[in-house]
Enzyme design. Structure first.
Site, PDB file in Angstrom:
ATOM      1  N   SER A  30       0.872  -1.195   0.000  1.00  0.00           N
ATOM      2  CA  SER A  30       0.000   0.000   0.000  1.00  0.00           C
ATOM      3  C   SER A  30       0.897   1.230   0.000  1.00  0.00           C
ATOM      4  O   SER A  30       2.064   1.169   0.423  1.00  0.00           O
ATOM      5  CB  SER A  30      -0.857  -0.003   1.266  1.00  0.00           C
ATOM      6  OG  SER A  30      -1.435   1.269   1.481  1.00  0.00           O
TER       7      SER A  30
ATOM      8  N   TYR B  19      -1.018  -1.114  10.237  1.00  0.00           N
ATOM      9  CA  TYR B  19      -1.147  -1.247   8.779  1.00  0.00           C
ATOM     10  C   TYR B  19       0.143  -0.767   8.099  1.00  0.00           C
ATOM     11  O   TYR B  19       0.649  -1.419   7.184  1.00  0.00           O
ATOM     12  CB  TYR B  19      -2.356  -0.444   8.295  1.00  0.00           C
ATOM     13  CG  TYR B  19      -2.749  -0.721   6.852  1.00  0.00           C
ATOM     14  CD1 TYR B  19      -3.194  -1.978   6.455  1.00  0.00           C
ATOM     15  CD2 TYR B  19      -2.690   0.282   5.884  1.00  0.00           C
ATOM     16  CE1 TYR B  19      -3.559  -2.231   5.140  1.00  0.00           C
ATOM     17  CE2 TYR B  19      -3.061   0.040   4.562  1.00  0.00           C
ATOM     18  CZ  TYR B  19      -3.497  -1.225   4.195  1.00  0.00           C
ATOM     19  OH  TYR B  19      -3.857  -1.478   2.886  1.00  0.00           O
TER      20      TYR B  19
HETATM   21  N1  LIG Z   1      -8.868  -1.087  -1.031  1.00  0.00           N
HETATM   22  C1  LIG Z   1      -7.892  -0.206  -0.960  1.00  0.00           C
HETATM   23  O1  LIG Z   1      -8.110   1.014  -1.006  1.00  0.00           O
HETATM   24  C2  LIG Z   1      -6.466  -0.669  -0.834  1.00  0.00           C
HETATM   25  C3  LIG Z   1      -5.436   0.281  -0.948  1.00  0.00           C
HETATM   26  C4  LIG Z   1      -4.140  -0.138  -0.811  1.00  0.00           C
HETATM   27  C5  LIG Z   1      -3.847  -1.468  -0.572  1.00  0.00           C
HETATM   28  N2  LIG Z   1      -4.858  -2.365  -0.460  1.00  0.00           N
HETATM   29  C6  LIG Z   1      -4.482  -3.762  -0.186  1.00  0.00           C
HETATM   30  O2  LIG Z   1      -5.001  -4.599  -1.195  1.00  0.00           O
HETATM   31  C7  LIG Z   1      -5.244  -5.908  -0.668  1.00  0.00           C
HETATM   32  C8  LIG Z   1      -6.664  -6.315  -1.037  1.00  0.00           C
HETATM   33  O3  LIG Z   1      -7.545  -5.332  -0.534  1.00  0.00           O
HETATM   34  P1  LIG Z   1      -9.055  -5.187  -1.016  1.00  0.00           P
HETATM   35  O4  LIG Z   1      -9.380  -3.749  -0.948  1.00  0.00           O
HETATM   36  O5  LIG Z   1      -9.255  -5.968  -2.261  1.00  0.00           O
HETATM   37  O6  LIG Z   1      -9.776  -5.916   0.210  1.00  0.00           O
HETATM   38  P2  LIG Z   1     -11.243  -6.525   0.272  1.00  0.00           P
HETATM   39  O7  LIG Z   1     -11.626  -6.496   1.709  1.00  0.00           O
HETATM   40  O8  LIG Z   1     -12.144  -5.939  -0.741  1.00  0.00           O
HETATM   41  O9  LIG Z   1     -10.979  -8.043  -0.156  1.00  0.00           O
HETATM   42  C9  LIG Z   1     -10.245  -8.928   0.633  1.00  0.00           C
HETATM   43  C10 LIG Z   1     -10.827 -10.317   0.505  1.00  0.00           C
HETATM   44  O10 LIG Z   1     -10.083 -11.185   1.388  1.00  0.00           O
HETATM   45  C11 LIG Z   1     -10.985 -12.110   1.933  1.00  0.00           C
HETATM   46  N3  LIG Z   1     -10.406 -12.636   3.170  1.00  0.00           N
HETATM   47  C12 LIG Z   1     -10.074 -11.939   4.277  1.00  0.00           C
HETATM   48  N4  LIG Z   1      -9.561 -12.772   5.198  1.00  0.00           N
HETATM   49  C13 LIG Z   1      -9.562 -14.017   4.658  1.00  0.00           C
HETATM   50  C14 LIG Z   1      -9.169 -15.290   5.137  1.00  0.00           C
HETATM   51  N5  LIG Z   1      -8.668 -15.469   6.379  1.00  0.00           N
HETATM   52  N6  LIG Z   1      -9.306 -16.357   4.323  1.00  0.00           N
HETATM   53  C15 LIG Z   1      -9.818 -16.202   3.083  1.00  0.00           C
HETATM   54  N7  LIG Z   1     -10.222 -15.019   2.573  1.00  0.00           N
HETATM   55  C16 LIG Z   1     -10.095 -13.934   3.363  1.00  0.00           C
HETATM   56  C17 LIG Z   1     -12.278 -11.317   2.147  1.00  0.00           C
HETATM   57  O11 LIG Z   1     -13.415 -12.155   2.234  1.00  0.00           O
HETATM   58  C18 LIG Z   1     -12.300 -10.393   0.932  1.00  0.00           C
HETATM   59  O12 LIG Z   1     -13.093 -10.937  -0.103  1.00  0.00           O
HETATM   60  C19 LIG Z   1      -4.978  -5.812   0.829  1.00  0.00           C
HETATM   61  O13 LIG Z   1      -3.677  -6.280   1.063  1.00  0.00           O
HETATM   62  C20 LIG Z   1      -5.047  -4.311   1.105  1.00  0.00           C
HETATM   63  O14 LIG Z   1      -4.252  -3.931   2.198  1.00  0.00           O
HETATM   64  C21 LIG Z   1      -6.166  -2.008  -0.590  1.00  0.00           C
END
Ligand SMILES: NC(=O)c1ccc[n+]([C@@H]2O[C@H](COP(=O)([O-])OP(=O)(O)OC[C@H]3O[C@@H](n4cnc5c(N)ncnc54)[C@H](O)[C@@H]3O)[C@@H](O)[C@H]2O)c1
Length: 261
Positions: free
Chosen positions: A150, A173
Site C-alpha cells: 500500500s 497497517y
Molecule cells: N482497497 C484499498 O483502497 C487498498 C489500498 C491499498 C492497498 N490495499 C491492499 O489490497 C489488498 C486487497 O484489498 P481489497 O481492498 O481488495 O480488500 P477486500 O476487503 O475488498 O478483499 C479482501 C478479501 O479477502 C478475503 N479474506 C479476508 N480474510 C480471509 C481469510 N482469512 N481467508 C480467506 N479469505 C479472506 C475477504 O473475504 C475479501 O473478499 C490488501 O492487502 C489491502 O491492504 C487495498
C-alpha cells in the site's frame, strides 16, 4: 489494441487469494478475459460463488475453493486441491485482507489481542503462503508471486485527510505494509537463478463509498485522478505477471496517481 490485450497471460494458471474482494475480483475478471486458468479462493462463500459463476459462464477453466486461509494447514489444503485440479501454478496473487474486530481503532485505544491478530494474519500469513508457493515454484522451475502492499507501506499517512471523519490509517497497517515490501525483496533475492520472480504492488486508495469530504482532501494530493478503481490496480498486477515484465523482480510498483510524490 487495448493495454490489457497486450499482456500475454493466456493459458497461465493463476491462483488468487482474496478473490472475492475489490482487487482480487478485478484481477480475476481481467485475467479471465485474457484467457488465464484461475484458482479463486476466499472465505466469503456468497461473493466467491458470485464471481466464480460469472466467470465460469465464459471460461471453463475456473476452479473456486471457499477456505479460511488463516493457518498453515489451510495453505496446504489450498495447494493440494489446486495442484490436483491444474497440476501446476504459474502465478499467485496474494490479495486477501483479513482484519481483526479492532482493526482501525485509534492509536490510543487499540487492544493488544487485535494488534497481534492483524500482525499474524496480514503479515504472518503472507510469509507462510510465500514459503509454500515458492517451494512449489522451485519444484516447477519457474513461477511468479505478487504481493499487495500500500502507499501506507511507503510513506506515513496524510493524517489531515482523516480529520473530522471516523476513518484512520492504523500504525500496524503501516508496519504490515512496509513488511510486505521487505518480504518481496527478500523472497526475490533468496530465489536468485531459479526463474522465479516476486513483485509487489502498492495501491493508492480505491474508491469504495468513502465520504465525500475525505475523497476531496485525498484528491488534492494526487495528480490526475484521485481515488482509484480496482481495475487501475489489476492491470498493473497483470502487467507484472506477463512475459513483458521479465526483467522486473523484487520491485514495489506504486500505483497511486502521484499520492506519494
Ligand atoms: N482497497 C484499498 O483502497 C487498498 C489500498 C491499498 C492497498 N490495499 C491492499 O489490497 C489488498 C486487497 O484489498 P481489497 O481492498 O481488495 O480488500 P477486500 O476487503 O475488498 O478483499 C479482501 C478479501 O479477502 C478475503 N479474506 C479476508 N480474510 C480471509 C481469510 N482469512 N481467508 C480467506 N479469505 C479472506 C475477504 O473475504 C475479501 O473478499 C490488501 O492487502 C489491502 O491492504 C487495498
Amino acid at each position: 489494441m487495448t493495454s490489457a490485450n497486450y499482456y500475454n497471460i493466456k493459458d497461465k494458471t493463476i491462483l488468487i487469494t482474496g478473490a472475492a474482494g475489490l482487487i482480487g475480483s478485478s484481477v480475476a475478471k481481467e485475467a479471465s478475459d485474457l484467457g488465464a486458468k484461475l484458482i479463486l479462493t476466499d472465505f466469503n462463500k456468497d461473493k466467491l460463488d458470485k464471481i466464480s459463476e460469472e466467470l465460469s459462464a465464459k471460461n471453463k477453466e475456473i476452479y473456486s475453493l471457499e477456505i479460511n486461509l488463516s493457518s498453515q494447514s489451510a495453505i496446504e489444503l489450498l495447494m493440494k486441491r489446486s495442484l490436483a485440479k491444474f497440476k501446476k501454478i504459474d502465478s499467485a496473487i496474494y490479495c486477501q485482507y483479513p482484519k481483526s474486530k479492532g482493526f482501525g481503532d485509534s492509536f490510543e485505544d487499540f487492544e493488544e489481542h487485535n494488534l497481534y491478530q492483524d500482525l499474524n494474519l496480514q503479515l504472518g500469513m503472507a510469509i507462510l503462503f510465500s514459503r509454500k508457493i515458492m517451494m512449489q515454484f522451485d519444484i516447477q522451475g519457474y513461477g511468479d508471486l505478487i504481493h499487495i502492499s500500500s502507499i501506507q507501506g511507503v510513506q506515513s499517512p496524510k493524517f489531515r485527510h482523516y480529520e473530522n471523519t471516523t476513518m484512520s490509517s492504523p500504525i500496524e497497517y503501516s508496519a504490515i505494509k512496509s513488511g510486505i515490501i521487505s518480504i518481496t525483496k527478500w523472497l526475490a533475492k533468496y530465489h536468485k537463478n531459479k526463474n522465479i520472480r516476486v513483485n509487489c504492488v502498492s495501491p493508492g486508495g480505491i474508491e469504495n463509498n468513502q465520504i465525500e469530504k475525505f475523497q476531496k482532501k485525498y484528491r488534492e494530493d494526487c495528480t490526475n485522478i484521485g481515488m482509484l478503481s480496482p481495475r487501475d490496480i489489476s492491470s498493473a498486477i497483470l502487467f507484472l505477471l506477463s512475459p513483458e515484465a521479465k526483467a522486473i523482480n523484487g520491485h514495489n510498483f506504486i500505483v497511486d496517481d502521484g499520492w506519494t510524490l
